[in-house]
Design a protein around this motif. Structure first.
Motif, mmCIF file in Angstrom:
data_model
loop_
_atom_site.group_PDB
_atom_site.id
_atom_site.type_symbol
_atom_site.label_atom_id
_atom_site.label_comp_id
_atom_site.label_asym_id
_atom_site.label_seq_id
_atom_site.Cartn_x
_atom_site.Cartn_y
_atom_site.Cartn_z
ATOM 1 N N THR A 105 0.855 -1.199 0.000
ATOM 2 C CA THR A 105 0.000 0.000 0.000
ATOM 3 C C THR A 105 0.886 1.244 0.000
ATOM 4 O OG1 THR A 105 -0.030 0.347 2.412
ATOM 5 C CG2 THR A 105 -1.621 -1.244 1.512
ATOM 6 N N VAL A 106 0.255 2.405 -0.163
ATOM 7 C CA VAL A 106 0.947 3.696 0.051
ATOM 8 C C VAL A 106 0.246 4.378 1.216
ATOM 9 C CG1 VAL A 106 2.078 5.538 -1.269
ATOM 10 C CG2 VAL A 106 0.539 3.945 -2.446
ATOM 11 N N GLN B 115 -0.901 7.989 0.786
ATOM 12 C CA GLN B 115 -1.973 8.262 -0.194
ATOM 13 C C GLN B 115 -2.981 7.116 -0.090
ATOM 14 O OE1 GLN B 115 1.025 8.607 -3.410
ATOM 15 N NE2 GLN B 115 -0.010 10.510 -3.955
ATOM 16 N N LEU C 296 -5.092 5.354 -2.951
ATOM 17 C CA LEU C 296 -4.493 4.910 -4.218
ATOM 18 C C LEU C 296 -3.875 3.525 -4.104
ATOM 19 C CD1 LEU C 296 -2.734 8.254 -5.261
ATOM 20 C CD2 LEU C 296 -5.060 7.473 -5.779
ATOM 21 N N PRO D 99 -0.864 1.224 -5.208
ATOM 22 C CA PRO D 99 0.487 1.455 -5.727
ATOM 23 C C PRO D 99 0.865 0.477 -6.837
ATOM 24 C CG PRO D 99 0.638 0.207 -3.695
ATOM 25 C CD PRO D 99 -0.833 0.494 -3.916
ATOM 26 N N TYR D 100 1.933 0.839 -7.554
ATOM 27 C CA TYR D 100 2.524 -0.057 -8.562
ATOM 28 C C TYR D 100 3.801 -0.629 -7.980
ATOM 29 C CZ TYR D 100 5.625 -1.156 -12.507
ATOM 30 O OH TYR D 100 6.517 -1.761 -13.343
ATOM 31 N N CYS E 164 -1.418 -5.466 -4.559
ATOM 32 C CA CYS E 164 -1.338 -4.050 -4.194
ATOM 33 C C CYS E 164 -2.759 -3.533 -3.998
ATOM 34 C CB CYS E 164 -0.654 -3.254 -5.301
ATOM 35 S SG CYS E 164 1.052 -3.787 -5.586
ATOM 36 N N SER F 87 -5.327 -0.298 -1.893
ATOM 37 C CA SER F 87 -5.282 1.018 -1.240
ATOM 38 C C SER F 87 -5.076 0.806 0.255
ATOM 39 C CB SER F 87 -6.589 1.777 -1.487
ATOM 40 O OG SER F 87 -7.616 1.255 -0.674
ATOM 41 N N GLU G 140 1.049 11.536 -8.351
ATOM 42 C CA GLU G 140 0.403 10.352 -8.904
ATOM 43 C C GLU G 140 1.418 9.273 -9.293
ATOM 44 O OE1 GLU G 140 0.360 13.371 -10.306
ATOM 45 O OE2 GLU G 140 -1.631 14.220 -9.980
ATOM 46 N N HIS H 52 3.656 6.311 -9.884
ATOM 47 C CA HIS H 52 3.598 4.874 -9.525
ATOM 48 C C HIS H 52 2.372 4.523 -8.676
ATOM 49 C CE1 HIS H 52 7.853 3.159 -10.539
ATOM 50 N NE2 HIS H 52 7.289 3.766 -11.566
ATOM 51 N N THR H 53 1.240 5.153 -9.039
ATOM 52 C CA THR H 53 -0.021 4.791 -8.365
ATOM 53 C C THR H 53 -1.140 4.724 -9.406
ATOM 54 O OG1 THR H 53 -0.915 7.001 -8.024
ATOM 55 C CG2 THR H 53 0.664 6.206 -6.361
ATOM 56 N N SER H 54 -2.270 4.254 -8.925
ATOM 57 C CA SER H 54 -3.457 4.155 -9.777
ATOM 58 C C SER H 54 -3.946 5.519 -10.248
ATOM 59 C CB SER H 54 -4.570 3.429 -9.015
ATOM 60 O OG SER H 54 -4.724 4.003 -7.719
#
Lengths: 457, 457, 457
Positions: free
Chosen positions: A139-140, A143, A146, A148-149, A161, A163, A345, A347-349
């Motif tokens: 997760t991030v 944030q 979102l 993550p990648y 991955c 949220s 944004e 490396h995230t959705s």
């Protein structure tokens, strides 16, 4: 609407890809005009859902779509091929991936977003406790909305991955996790488009193809590179151009390993990335730091009269780190908008097709086009009459009207070109020394070439 | 009065051209003292009325007057002689030129000012309408009182230059125009004065002789160059000096063509121009940009503690554009007061003998003299005892009085000269590194040469 | 208390010379802890009363005391030995020196301070008038309480140094002057300590031994050099180290004359002087100006985050003027606190053991230690896998925890070292380019050496 702001000095500016609307009298419905920016955005929308990684069918589908724009040469390099210090990895493919709670409800699904499965995740199918599941979730926290990648290319493990909000809402339950992926001997795919020019001197443009549903990073780079290649293929150029579409790091290493002998032709290069999200252009110099490409990009950015940033080379980032490794030290820089890691944004959705705009893509395309044009015209000439000024008057090279500003500028440009065309100064050097517009210098060059007072080197 | 402000450091400062007034007791009337500045102004007043152009008798008369100051070698180059990409043009001479209205009244006359006839004007004698006349009249609309200076060397046409006020007051009439000029095979004239020095290394000073009644541009340059030459000829110098008095462009091209093999001796050079009108000294660097001449002029200007300007080379201007063409690339700069085109009287009838002053000419002369002096002394020495300091004490080179400021400075200067006289640093370099006055360095050099600790290179 | 402020990054920081206090339970009285700074101050107190000059027994006694700390090689060079442009002078020794007034009262006595007798004073015993006496007295009128330090090496004369107050209070009387000195054929003494390293590349540290009772100038330099030498001798280093203790000027000239062939091994050097009195570090660059030593000292000073000053080379000062004479031009700078002549106690009786402090000596010692450490580690490595990045993952060189700041820095440091270890960049260059702390670079180097990805050059 496409803006014309960047096209003023470009000889290609007349070639905007705008179909003229049929006249109303023809009785046919008007088609909306589609700019290159809009076409690039459309390509990004087509590419976005595909699950890419450094190998696998997602890369192949991506290259298929790029091939509809330019005739790509396609390469498939077998797993295990040694490329310098590396081996081409196993090929990864994935059909499905989800997490279900004890009530059988799907709470995470690869079908919703390919970011949900850890890149290169090993297959798994079992029931786990919440604690065990959490060890495989990424997760991030900063944030929490979102996804993550994340990837794990070189350590085999499974994971999802999600949220951070979802992560925190998970209840004490048992969960069925299922990832239907394969990690097997196969191939790494990449595409290449070589456009021969008048000389064997090459300009390299490289875009990486390994990121899944991330629009700015780097579908924007793929789109700009593809449309630039199409544009360049339409005309003769002094340089040859090589466009590469390949996975980051292992792709560049593989290409360099397979093409080591060809690298001597690469005279200028750019890594194209992060070109769809608004933000000031940011140029990262080649390791050489004072290569022609560095000089050209900085000059064109300066002439744009818009904010921009230039940074020194660092040995991390994109594939410039391979092209600029000390054993190659090629003149390859990297031109992006806001750099990696510096926009929220990243490396995230949230790096989705709404983040990138046709306008920004058009601006980036125009900037690259101007740079490539300047690279092509930036060359050394030789004044073949170097002792004293040649007699311009007897050749009709004096302007007819004395007070004509452009005429005076052209005459000045002829004097500058004659004086500094000593084999060591480039057109761009002379542009800067004289303070004259390139367009004026260009007219002077043509007149002096016609009069056989200059020859190109 | 002549000012002493610029002569403080110059060894020639004791040689001001001032005749001592006779003592009142001798019974002879005191003669007013005439400075070099006043003599230069007198020469300008003599040269001013002569009608000069790039060829013709006006140039010869000009060289005659300069020959009264220095023994010029005179050259006459035949029309049609090929000089690089050019040919020596036909010789132009003019006896008379006027416009009369239908009542027979002379409204414009070459006798009033030689600017009134277009330079190199073809002969003409006919009656014309106002409209036809106007096609052959040249004015400066922005300065309606002034007569402009215009030429047409390479396109044969006839014409007159008049004030814009007169132009506008012309009534609808018929006009008789008469120009009694000849454009025939003949010669281009120039003068040269070579002063041999201890070495064959040459300093070139060039002044152009092709402008008619324009005092600052360039009778001031001719006057300063002539009196400098006279001054230099009185003493031994390390360098040889070559003073050239020749028409701009075609003169320099001709000289370079005839003397191509000698150009290798030219180690430093200056084009002398625009030196009589007050205004800050402005130095235009040689194309090399970092030649010794550039270094010396900039240092001397800096040491003058007065406003000055230094500009990079541009391939237009005066004959530096020929000397600095890429096939020669000689170390020749251009030192003026306010540059061409940047003062309102430029190329008009206002550039007359009132515009230039004896004081300004004297300042310019002094500045050139200081520069030429610095060029002559700016050389490389070799410390022949380079391992550790030599024992100054046993040679009596320590100052006798410890607290003596000058003595200490001289001792420092000896240490600086010994340490940096390694064959690569010039006197001027050492002056700048040490922050010591040149006069102190000079004393140290003499002491070290006497002690055989230094030798000149 | 010793401060730790300067030792943070030094690998030797664990080796402070601090004896652990015995535990109270042992029943033995606690000994106060003595720092290196305190030991240096103690050495200075021992050296202070000795009458030193460029030759003589005072120098020998000084070298005896230094020999108690490090095993000095001792040299005695005979009077008259020719050393380049100089000869080794006569040996000077003194037993006694005083002035008595007519009542037999001693008013000045060498026994009170060896500054009272002019250095290298000739012997004298006679009765003189006040006027004659005054011709042989030296004072500092601006600092009337202080006795100056004066010498007359190359002109034989006798003299005394007294306070200006005493000078002015002298009454009209006859005075008996007595100096029991000898100026005879003998020897000039110096000491040398060579510590062989892994390579023959040498670091030279030089301190001068010719000043009598002056604590900062230069007993502080002798003390710091001696204790540095002792510290360095305890460990293996890449460089060899040469410590010189010799009289200024004639000592350096003699050493260079005797060791001319060895100077090619001197890769870096510092003259150690004026290190005991508080004041900002001041570095005088080598004549080369851009030698590694210049780069290293400036970087270490900058990293200290304290005020410091860097000055260009000048050909006066201490023995750098000999090492940097053009025939040698060695990379030797000079690192002091407040430079010579710029503190009020300079060359007077106020430069005593109270002026220098253990804390300042410790700071100076730590700064030199850091510089010598940086010189030793500042080297060039070669990436033996220069084509593309090596695969760090398969060698276990990726940090285990992604979010670990130090781990990330080390990974970055590995990329920087790999990319710039091309044989031309030093460790320090890479430190500066990357902006990373040397300690992090050091860890990266060790990891890459272990993995055989780097080799030292």
């Amino acid at each position: 609407m496409e803006t014309d702001a960047y096209i003023i000095e470009s000889p290609q500016s007349g070639q905007k890809e705008v179909e003229q609307p049929k006249s109303p009298e023809s009785g046919i419905m008007e088609q909306p005009v589609q700019t290159t920016g809009q076409k690039m955005h459309e390509l990004i929308r087509q590419l976005y859902p595909i699950c890419r990684s450094i190998t696998g069918n997602g890369v192949r589908k991506t290259l298929d779509l790029v091939s509809e724009i330019i005739p790509l040469d396609r390469y498939e390099i077998p797993t295990g091929t040694q490329v310098f210090d590396w081996d081409v990895p196993k090929e990864w493919n994935i059909k499905e991936g989800w997490i279900k709670n004890s009530r059988g409800e799907t709470i995470v699904d690869f079908a919703w977003s390919n970011l949900h499965v850890l890149g290169y995740s090993a297959p798994v199918h079992k029931t786990v406790t919440l604690d065990e599941l959490k060890e495989h979730l990424y997760t991030v926290p900063g944030q929490p909305d979102l996804v993550p990648y994340r990837t794990s290319y070189y350590e085999e493990k499974w994971g999802f991955c999600v949220s951070h909000n979802q992560f925190q809402s998970l209840t004490d339950d048992t969960y069925e996790v299922f990832i239907d992926s394969t990690l097997e001997k196969g191939y790494m795919s990449f595409g290449e488009y070589f456009i021969p020019g008048e000389t064997s001197d090459e300009v390299l443009i490289s875009a990486y193809t390994c990121h899944p549903s991330l629009a700015n990073d780097n579908l924007s780079g793929i789109a700009v590179a593809a449309f630039l290649a199409r544009e360049i293929s339409k005309k003769k150029h002094r340089h040859s151009y090589r466009f590469l579409f390949m996975p980051a790091t292992i792709g560049a290493i593989t290409w360099l390993s397979l093409n080591e002998r060809r690298t001597k032709f690469i005279k200028h290069g750019l890594v194209a990335s992060l070109l769809g999200r608004p933000g000031a252009f940011t140029y990262k110099r080649s390791r050489l730091g004072n290569a022609d490409i560095d000089h050209v990009v900085e000059t064109v950015l300066k002439m744009s009269h818009r904010p921009y940033e230039v940074r020194d080379f660092t040995p991390y980032g994109y594939d410039e780190r391979q092209f600029c490794s000390p054993g190659f030290n090629l003149p390859v820089g990297c031109l992006t908008r806001t750099p990696s890691g510096e926009f929220p944004e990243y490396h995230t959705s949230a790096d989705n097709t709404d983040l990138v705009t046709a306008e920004t893509l058009q601006e980036s395309f125009d900037m690259y086009r101007k740079i490539l044009h300047m690279i092509d015209v930036n060359r050394r000439y030789l004044n073949v009459n170097p002792k004293c000024e040649p007699h311009l008057g007897k050749r009709g090279l004096y302007p007819n009207v004395g007070g004509d500003r452009t005429g005076q500028d052209i005459q000045m440009a002829m004097l500058w070109m004659l004086n500094y065309s000593d084999g060591s100064h480039t057109t761009l050097d002379i542009c800067e020394k004289s303070g004259l517009e390139y367009s004026v210098i260009d007219i002077a060059i043509k007149k002096l070439l016609e009069s056989k007072l200059l020859i190109g080197l």
